[in-house]
Write a protein that holds these residues in place. Structure first.
Motif, PDB file in Angstrom:
ATOM      1  N   GLY A  18       0.850  -1.193   0.000  1.00  0.00           N
ATOM      2  CA  GLY A  18       0.000   0.000   0.000  1.00  0.00           C
ATOM      3  C   GLY A  18       0.880   1.236   0.000  1.00  0.00           C
ATOM      4  O   GLY A  18       2.099   1.159  -0.228  1.00  0.00           O
ATOM      5  N   ILE A  20       1.892   3.082   2.439  1.00  0.00           N
ATOM      6  CA  ILE A  20       2.918   3.100   3.487  1.00  0.00           C
ATOM      7  C   ILE A  20       4.075   2.168   3.127  1.00  0.00           C
ATOM      8  O   ILE A  20       5.242   2.542   3.220  1.00  0.00           O
ATOM      9  CB  ILE A  20       2.297   2.705   4.854  1.00  0.00           C
ATOM     10  CG1 ILE A  20       1.212   3.719   5.258  1.00  0.00           C
ATOM     11  CG2 ILE A  20       3.374   2.593   5.921  1.00  0.00           C
ATOM     12  CD1 ILE A  20       1.705   5.136   5.512  1.00  0.00           C
ATOM     13  N   GLY A  21       3.741   0.950   2.673  1.00  0.00           N
ATOM     14  CA  GLY A  21       4.791   0.021   2.264  1.00  0.00           C
ATOM     15  C   GLY A  21       5.626   0.610   1.136  1.00  0.00           C
ATOM     16  O   GLY A  21       6.863   0.471   1.115  1.00  0.00           O
ATOM     17  N   LEU A  38       6.297  -7.470  -0.271  1.00  0.00           N
ATOM     18  CA  LEU A  38       5.336  -8.551  -0.494  1.00  0.00           C
ATOM     19  C   LEU A  38       3.928  -8.054  -0.266  1.00  0.00           C
ATOM     20  O   LEU A  38       3.683  -7.255   0.643  1.00  0.00           O
ATOM     21  CB  LEU A  38       5.571  -9.664   0.529  1.00  0.00           C
ATOM     22  CG  LEU A  38       6.780 -10.541   0.309  1.00  0.00           C
ATOM     23  CD1 LEU A  38       7.565 -10.632   1.580  1.00  0.00           C
ATOM     24  CD2 LEU A  38       6.324 -11.895  -0.146  1.00  0.00           C
ATOM     25  N   GLY A  51      -9.491   4.717  -0.773  1.00  0.00           N
ATOM     26  CA  GLY A  51      -9.694   5.979  -0.059  1.00  0.00           C
ATOM     27  C   GLY A  51      -9.549   7.156  -1.000  1.00  0.00           C
ATOM     28  O   GLY A  51      -9.753   7.039  -2.196  1.00  0.00           O
ATOM     29  N   ASN A  54      -6.180  13.020  -0.109  1.00  0.00           N
ATOM     30  CA  ASN A  54      -5.946  14.332   0.487  1.00  0.00           C
ATOM     31  C   ASN A  54      -4.668  14.317   1.306  1.00  0.00           C
ATOM     32  O   ASN A  54      -4.475  13.445   2.145  1.00  0.00           O
ATOM     33  CB  ASN A  54      -7.099  14.701   1.438  1.00  0.00           C
ATOM     34  CG  ASN A  54      -8.426  14.784   0.710  1.00  0.00           C
ATOM     35  OD1 ASN A  54      -8.498  15.348  -0.374  1.00  0.00           O
ATOM     36  ND2 ASN A  54      -9.458  14.214   1.300  1.00  0.00           N
ATOM     37  N   GLU A 173       1.242 -12.885  -2.851  1.00  0.00           N
ATOM     38  CA  GLU A 173       1.904 -13.776  -1.909  1.00  0.00           C
ATOM     39  C   GLU A 173       1.634 -13.319  -0.488  1.00  0.00           C
ATOM     40  O   GLU A 173       2.076 -12.246  -0.079  1.00  0.00           O
ATOM     41  CB  GLU A 173       3.416 -13.750  -2.161  1.00  0.00           C
ATOM     42  CG  GLU A 173       3.936 -15.077  -2.620  1.00  0.00           C
ATOM     43  CD  GLU A 173       5.443 -15.077  -2.775  1.00  0.00           C
ATOM     44  OE1 GLU A 173       6.069 -16.020  -2.290  1.00  0.00           O
ATOM     45  OE2 GLU A 173       5.986 -14.134  -3.370  1.00  0.00           O
ATOM     46  N   GLU A 174       0.918 -14.115   0.251  1.00  0.00           N
ATOM     47  CA  GLU A 174       0.581 -13.744   1.609  1.00  0.00           C
ATOM     48  C   GLU A 174       1.684 -14.195   2.567  1.00  0.00           C
ATOM     49  O   GLU A 174       2.184 -15.314   2.474  1.00  0.00           O
ATOM     50  CB  GLU A 174      -0.747 -14.412   1.998  1.00  0.00           C
ATOM     51  CG  GLU A 174      -1.085 -14.195   3.450  1.00  0.00           C
ATOM     52  CD  GLU A 174      -2.580 -14.242   3.712  1.00  0.00           C
ATOM     53  OE1 GLU A 174      -3.322 -14.665   2.797  1.00  0.00           O
ATOM     54  OE2 GLU A 174      -2.978 -13.862   4.823  1.00  0.00           O
ATOM     55  N   GLY A 228     -15.174   3.916   5.872  1.00  0.00           N
ATOM     56  CA  GLY A 228     -15.481   5.196   5.250  1.00  0.00           C
ATOM     57  C   GLY A 228     -16.081   4.986   3.881  1.00  0.00           C
ATOM     58  O   GLY A 228     -15.683   4.071   3.163  1.00  0.00           O
ATOM     59  N   PHE A 229     -17.090   5.793   3.537  1.00  0.00           N
ATOM     60  CA  PHE A 229     -17.663   5.777   2.200  1.00  0.00           C
ATOM     61  C   PHE A 229     -17.243   7.035   1.455  1.00  0.00           C
ATOM     62  O   PHE A 229     -17.115   8.102   2.051  1.00  0.00           O
ATOM     63  CB  PHE A 229     -19.191   5.764   2.255  1.00  0.00           C
ATOM     64  CG  PHE A 229     -19.765   4.397   2.465  1.00  0.00           C
ATOM     65  CD1 PHE A 229     -19.898   3.521   1.410  1.00  0.00           C
ATOM     66  CD2 PHE A 229     -20.168   3.990   3.726  1.00  0.00           C
ATOM     67  CE1 PHE A 229     -20.428   2.258   1.595  1.00  0.00           C
ATOM     68  CE2 PHE A 229     -20.708   2.726   3.925  1.00  0.00           C
ATOM     69  CZ  PHE A 229     -20.838   1.863   2.854  1.00  0.00           C
ATOM     70  N   ALA A 278     -15.517  11.928   3.618  1.00  0.00           N
ATOM     71  CA  ALA A 278     -15.797  10.506   3.775  1.00  0.00           C
ATOM     72  C   ALA A 278     -16.414  10.313   5.146  1.00  0.00           C
ATOM     73  O   ALA A 278     -16.154  11.083   6.059  1.00  0.00           O
ATOM     74  CB  ALA A 278     -14.505   9.697   3.680  1.00  0.00           C
ATOM     75  N   PHE A 320     -11.534   0.735   4.587  1.00  0.00           N
ATOM     76  CA  PHE A 320     -11.391   0.557   6.034  1.00  0.00           C
ATOM     77  C   PHE A 320     -10.090   1.173   6.510  1.00  0.00           C
ATOM     78  O   PHE A 320      -9.015   0.649   6.271  1.00  0.00           O
ATOM     79  CB  PHE A 320     -11.456  -0.930   6.376  1.00  0.00           C
ATOM     80  CG  PHE A 320     -12.751  -1.537   5.956  1.00  0.00           C
ATOM     81  CD1 PHE A 320     -13.870  -1.411   6.752  1.00  0.00           C
ATOM     82  CD2 PHE A 320     -12.875  -2.175   4.732  1.00  0.00           C
ATOM     83  CE1 PHE A 320     -15.083  -1.935   6.353  1.00  0.00           C
ATOM     84  CE2 PHE A 320     -14.089  -2.698   4.319  1.00  0.00           C
ATOM     85  CZ  PHE A 320     -15.200  -2.574   5.132  1.00  0.00           C
ATOM     86  N   ARG A 321     -10.216   2.298   7.193  1.00  0.00           N
ATOM     87  CA  ARG A 321      -9.014   2.968   7.693  1.00  0.00           C
ATOM     88  C   ARG A 321      -8.437   2.174   8.845  1.00  0.00           C
ATOM     89  O   ARG A 321      -9.178   1.682   9.701  1.00  0.00           O
ATOM     90  CB  ARG A 321      -9.372   4.355   8.216  1.00  0.00           C
ATOM     91  CG  ARG A 321     -10.023   5.271   7.213  1.00  0.00           C
ATOM     92  CD  ARG A 321     -10.362   6.581   7.909  1.00  0.00           C
ATOM     93  NE  ARG A 321     -11.130   7.453   7.047  1.00  0.00           N
ATOM     94  CZ  ARG A 321     -12.447   7.392   6.924  1.00  0.00           C
ATOM     95  NH1 ARG A 321     -13.137   6.494   7.613  1.00  0.00           N
ATOM     96  NH2 ARG A 321     -13.059   8.216   6.119  1.00  0.00           N
ATOM     97  N   GLU A 347      -4.807   5.528  10.047  1.00  0.00           N
ATOM     98  CA  GLU A 347      -6.206   5.934   9.982  1.00  0.00           C
ATOM     99  C   GLU A 347      -6.525   6.674   8.685  1.00  0.00           C
ATOM    100  O   GLU A 347      -6.255   6.163   7.608  1.00  0.00           O
ATOM    101  CB  GLU A 347      -6.575   6.775  11.209  1.00  0.00           C
ATOM    102  CG  GLU A 347      -8.079   6.867  11.377  1.00  0.00           C
ATOM    103  CD  GLU A 347      -8.520   7.207  12.789  1.00  0.00           C
ATOM    104  OE1 GLU A 347      -7.750   7.065  13.744  1.00  0.00           O
ATOM    105  OE2 GLU A 347      -9.705   7.587  12.929  1.00  0.00           O
ATOM    106  N   ALA A 349      -5.235   9.231   7.290  1.00  0.00           N
ATOM    107  CA  ALA A 349      -4.199  10.156   6.832  1.00  0.00           C
ATOM    108  C   ALA A 349      -2.966   9.445   6.295  1.00  0.00           C
ATOM    109  O   ALA A 349      -1.915  10.053   6.137  1.00  0.00           O
ATOM    110  CB  ALA A 349      -3.809  11.086   7.973  1.00  0.00           C
ATOM    111  N   GLY A 352      -1.225  10.978   3.151  1.00  0.00           N
ATOM    112  CA  GLY A 352      -0.491  12.187   3.482  1.00  0.00           C
ATOM    113  C   GLY A 352       0.746  11.908   4.320  1.00  0.00           C
ATOM    114  O   GLY A 352       1.805  12.506   4.105  1.00  0.00           O
TER     115      GLY A 352
END
Ligand code: FAD
Ligand code: FAD
Lengths: 391, 505
Positions: A18, A20-21, A38, A51, A54, A173-174, A228-229, A278, A320-321, A347, A349, A352
């Motif tokens: 994602g 962050i990764g 991975l 998401g 922002n 790959e999990e 969040g929607f 959201a 899902f945050r 969460e 953010a 950002g």
């Protein structure tokens, strides 16, 4: 190129492709480390792809999260211009509006404190609002303009950062186990297809599933999902220029309530559709459409921009945050499992805050001074008995 | 007791008029289900975006268009007419031009909750295109989703030229407006539909210079032993082929249209022979002049409403995604039934069979009747369904798109027309950026983010997304059915005017 060698070693394994990764991989590579990333799904297949993008300083009160956001803001601007363009980076600025004088007063106090912490804020009186946002509703008391607020397209940002990192990427790959040596130190990971990948450091960037990964690694991190929607309209000519939201939003972000809270952030995108997001609810991993969430978003957006009332919504999606009880991410080494680092729980953010998170993680990995007070982000802060030992 | 008079357009359903059963989709499946349930005493609302009953198969001329004998264009008319008359006498309420955008579950504790404790609110926008001011919500103790299927499109260079249209679309145009898309119509793609389309074109006076079928279908269509196990209408296929040949239609089995030519509109196509994987065989190309191309590669279930609610899905033999249903046509979500193409494409007769099974099962369930010993009628329906499903699977296997079809794309062939995303860009997203499924390709390229929300390009993008690329050795990734919600566009003002949920304050 993905490696076929089952025991290929690298300096770091990042679990989660994602935002962050991706940022962790990018800054670790730049620090000279070899990185393997991975993910059990595709790139940006988790919350990053569900998401909005922002990059806000405006919604953060002075404190550790704002410090991270300001650092991230600088780092976004330091990225190569080509990379920023690929991520559809737009320094469009935010506009936080107050419907009445009471709210405007509260906002003024909030902005003043932010200003002291390094945020650029500009008060916009009610009668000048339409210079900035011509289509905004009439009769609003006033607003604050936050020129540092910006936007990216999260999936593009994550995938292009990953490509720029040049990390080895293993998708589909999990990770099913953490490999540790006799001394308990990390040696690598095992994946669902039985591969063993070796590295002395593993970064937990599993987002909303970071708690599950922590358990699997024999430690603990209370990450929970917060739904969040987001509504997406049909493509429109540029009607909305900034990120515009009502001042109540700031209260929602810091709320501890599990009930649905909504304050629509309205923004245009380069491709034309307007995004309205959201909601924030704690309902576990339930994706079924909530008409109540849609109603509130629509109502909020149409109040801010009456011109949107007749516009068609093409799509509504949920994500899902990943949140931790104190609404701050966990960033740094886990004293319980030597070699394991966490970078999750951002969460609403995470997009950002990604660059700052990635930079901090790379500094932990290379043993460089973090350059920021990292105590508020310590992963072990939810296990009070550990705090004494490591403080 | 039925709650209001049937087919009275002047009687709007109140915002939350309640019914025992709400049926979404008035095609053969939905209509048969609604009739079965209403005749067993349930109050039934039957919603469809179309103005008229009948769905895809019975898409018929609007009254007043002056079509003297629509039955010349389709043979199922008598069966449809019988079903429609039974519906009219059943006391059920038809809500035409009601486009359902979501089905929302209500709390299990709601008083009067229906089957399995569930109760549903079905939300619709109204008008020919769903653009009218009025929006409607109806409550149901059970919901039957019978939303049918949509055509599967596989792109090829030139497919965006005017004059290239969907095979189903061409047929629908002909059935509802009696318009021919052109004088010389190349019919191409794959699947049993093509024969019906070609035959309709010929009957309506067009020439079909080429009937291009990617599989070996035209071969087995001449095998009565295979077709004998199939539904009556498909047995006619052999007859259709003979008739088509008599009218000068030239069949090209194991071929595909690999390019359409023209500047203002299509003027000719290149047809090429395919190998076993549907890769064009070099040197076999030939040019066929034409005024129009009707092209389609079978149908894919339309299941947005169901997947949004988390209904379990399965991959069909031909690579589409369909709902999982049990012998009583129940989906995996309690209180939600589904029948017809949504549970797997299989033709009108199968749809009617499943619809009746579903309507019967819902009635039994809501009236608390034990179904331990199914009636003779139900047993016969179950046998028919088993036979037709087996036949449908046979057809699906024969027409499954070969893995090599993307070989007929150029890098600059537009795959997503709404957002003008080319095959080359999709390739890049997969090869360089780590996209491994349609959703990620969409996020990285915008393919499927435009007006049609991937309803046209979705199946093609999904195919392209799961081939090759970084980390390819770990594929296939788990199939993640897209949750497309809302099922049709809704105005912001409609959403803003929904009834507030008191429980959420
Ligand atoms: C509706 C909504 C709106 C939002 N708006 C914004 C916004 O405007 N600005 C902002 O900054 N943030 C926003 N966010 C928050 C932001 O999306 C998240 O904070 C961020 O995406 C988190 O990124 P991540 O990389 O930590 O997690 P993810 O993107 O979820 O990545 C985690 C990855 O880990 C993988 N994974 C998990 N476990 C394993 C395992 N065992 N093995 C292999 N892989 C595994 C998952 O498949 C996943 O891909 C929003 C969120 C939502 C839901
Ligand atoms: C051109 C063509 C030719 C065919 N020829 C033959 C043939 O010769 N023999 C044969 O057996 N079969 C044939 N078929 C297939 C046949 O049409 C289908 O098997 C049959 O119609 C399926 O019935 P159904 O009720 O499942 O779906 P459909 O008939 O597709 O009905 C679904 C209905 O649901 C409605 N709907 C969908 N979504 C919504 C929504 N969100 N809100 C409100 N309403 C909605 C649609 O408007 C539609 O009326 C043909 C199909 C086509 C397209």
């Amino acid at each position: 190129m993905p490696t076929r060698h089952p025991t290929a070693a690298s300096d770091v394994i990042v679990v989660g492709a994602g935002m962050i990764g991706a940022a962790c991989a990018y800054y670790a590579s730049r620090a000279g480390l070899s990185v393997t990333v991975l993910d059990r799904g595709p790139v940006a297949g988790g919350t990053t792809g569900a998401g909005e993008g922002n990059l806000l300083v405006s919604d953060k009160e002075p404190g550790p999260e704002l410090d991270l956001a300001l650092l991230s803001h600088r780092l976004w601007l330091e990225l190569a211009p080509a990379l920023r363009a690929e991520a559809e980076f737009e320094p469009k600025g935010g506009l936080v509006v107050a419907s009445d004088e009471t709210r405007l007063d509260a906002l003024r106090r909030f902005a003043k404190a932010q200003g002291d912490a390094g945020v650029v804020t500009v008060e916009i009186p009610g009668d000048r609002l339409h210079d900035l946002e011509p289509r905004l509703a009439e009769g609003l008391a006033g607003a604050f303009h936050y020129p540092q607020d910006a936007q990216v397209q999260p999936a593009l940002a994550a995938s292009h950062l990953l490509r720029a990192a040049g990390a080895r990427l293993r998708l589909g790959e999990e990770v099913t186990a953490l490999l540790t040596g006799p001394d308990g130190a990390v040696r690598g990971v095992r994946t669902a297809n039985g591969s063993r990948l070796h590295a002395p450091r593993v970064v937990n960037a599993a987002g909303t599933w970071g708690g599950a990964f922590a358990r699997l690694a024999g430690t603990e991190l209370p990450v929970l999902p917060r739904r969040g929607f987001v509504l997406v309209t049909e493509p429109l000519p540029r009607l909305v220029r900034h990120k515009v939201y009502a001042a109540d939003y700031v209260a929602d972000v810091a709320s501890d309530s599990a009930a649905l809270q909504t304050s629509a952030v309205v923004e245009g995108t380069p491709a034309g559709p307007v995004l309205i997001g959201a909601t924030r609810e704690r309902v576990g991993f339930d994706r079924t459409p909530s008409t109540e969430a849609l109603r509130r978003l629509a109502l909020g957006a149409a109040r801010l921009f009456p011109v949107l009332a007749g516009v068609r919504v093409m799509r509504a999606y949920a994500g899902f945050r990943p949140y931790l009880p104190d609404h701050l991410p966990a960033i740094g080494p886990d004293p319980r499992v030597p070699g394991l680092l966490h970078a999750c729980g951002h969460e609403g953010a995470g997009i950002g805050l990604a660059p700052a998170t990635g930079l901090l993680v790379s500094r932990f990995l290379t043993g460089t001074a973090p350059g920021l007070d990292i105590r508020p982000f310590r992963p072990e802060r939810f296990s009070p008995e550990l705090l004494g030992e490591t403080a | 007791m039925p709650l209001s008079t049937p087919n009275d357009p002047g009687a709007p359903a109140g915002r939350t008029e309640s019914y025992d059963l709400v049926v979404v989709g008035a095609g053969p499946a939905g209509l048969a289900g609604a009739v079965a349930a209403a005749e067993r005493g349930l109050s039934v609302a039957l919603l469809d975006g179309d103005a008229q009953l009948g769905g895809q198969f019975y898409r018929h001329p609007a009254p007043g268009l002056g079509a003297a004998a629509p039955e010349a264009l389709h043979h199922g008319w008598a069966a449809f007419d019988a079903l429609r008359r039974r519906w009219e006498g059943s006391g059920g309420v038809h809500l035409p031009q009601h486009h359902v955008w979501t089905v929302a579950g209500e709390r299990a504790a709601t008083p009067g909750a229906g089957a399995d404790g569930a109760s549903w609110v079905v939300h619709a926008v109204t008008g020919p295109d769903g653009d009218d001011e009025r929006s409607v919500a109806v409550r149901g103790r059970a919901v039957l989703l019978a939303t049918g299927a949509a055509e599967r499109h596989l792109p090829f260079p030139g497919w965006t030229l005017p004059g290239v249209i969907g095979a189903g679309g061409a047929q629908a145009m002909l059935k509802s407006g009696l318009v021919l898309p052109g004088g010389r119509v190349v019919v191409a793609g794959s699947g049993p539909l093509l024969l019906a389309v070609a035959s309709s074109m010929v009957t309506a006076g067009a020439r079909v210079p080429a009937l291009v079928e990617a599989s070996g279908y035209l071969g087995y269509a001449r095998r009565p032993d295979v077709l004998a196990t199939g539904p009556g209408k498909l047995v006619e296929a052999a007859g259709l082929v003979t008739r088509l040949l008599g009218r000068g239609a030239r069949p090209y089995p194991r071929h595909a249209v690999v390019r359409a030519h023209g500047t203002e509109r299509v003027e000719a196509v290149t047809v090429a022979r395919l190998d076993g994987d549907w890769r064009p065989v070099p040197g076999t190309e030939r040019r066929v002049p034409c005024d129009a191309v009707a092209v389609g590669h079978g149908l894919v279930p339309r299941i947005d409403l169901a997947t949004a609610l988390g209904c379990e899905t399965r991959r069909t033999v031909d690579g589409a995604v369909a709902l999982v249903v049990d012998p009583a046509q129940r989906t995996s979500v309690p209180g939600l039934w589904s029948a017809g193409e949504t549970a797997g494409v299989g033709g009108a007769l199968l749809a009617m069979t499943e619809g009746e099974l579903a309507g019967t099962a819902v009635a039994a369930r809501l009236r608390g009747v034990s179904v331990a010993r199914p009636s003779a009628r139900t047993r016969s329906l179950l046998r028919t369904r088993a036979r037709l499903r087996a036949f449908a699977d046979l057809m699906a296997a024969a027409h499954r798109p070969g893995d090599g079809w993307p070989a007929w794309l150029d890098d600059d062939t537009e795959v997503c027309r709404c957002e003008e995303v080319t095959a080359g860009r999709i390739g890049e997203a997969v090869e360089d950026l780590g996209a491994g499924d349609a959703r990620t390709v969409k996020l990285l390229t915008r393919a499927g983010m435009g007006w049609c929300q991937g309803r046209v390009c979705g199946p093609a993008v999904a195919c392209l997304a799961t081939r090759g690329g970084r980390g390819a050795e770990q594929r296939p990734l788990p199939a993640s059915p897209e949750r497309r919600s809302p099922a049709v566009p809704v105005r912001l003002s409609t959403l803003a005017a929904l009834d507030p949920d008191p429980g959420e304050d």
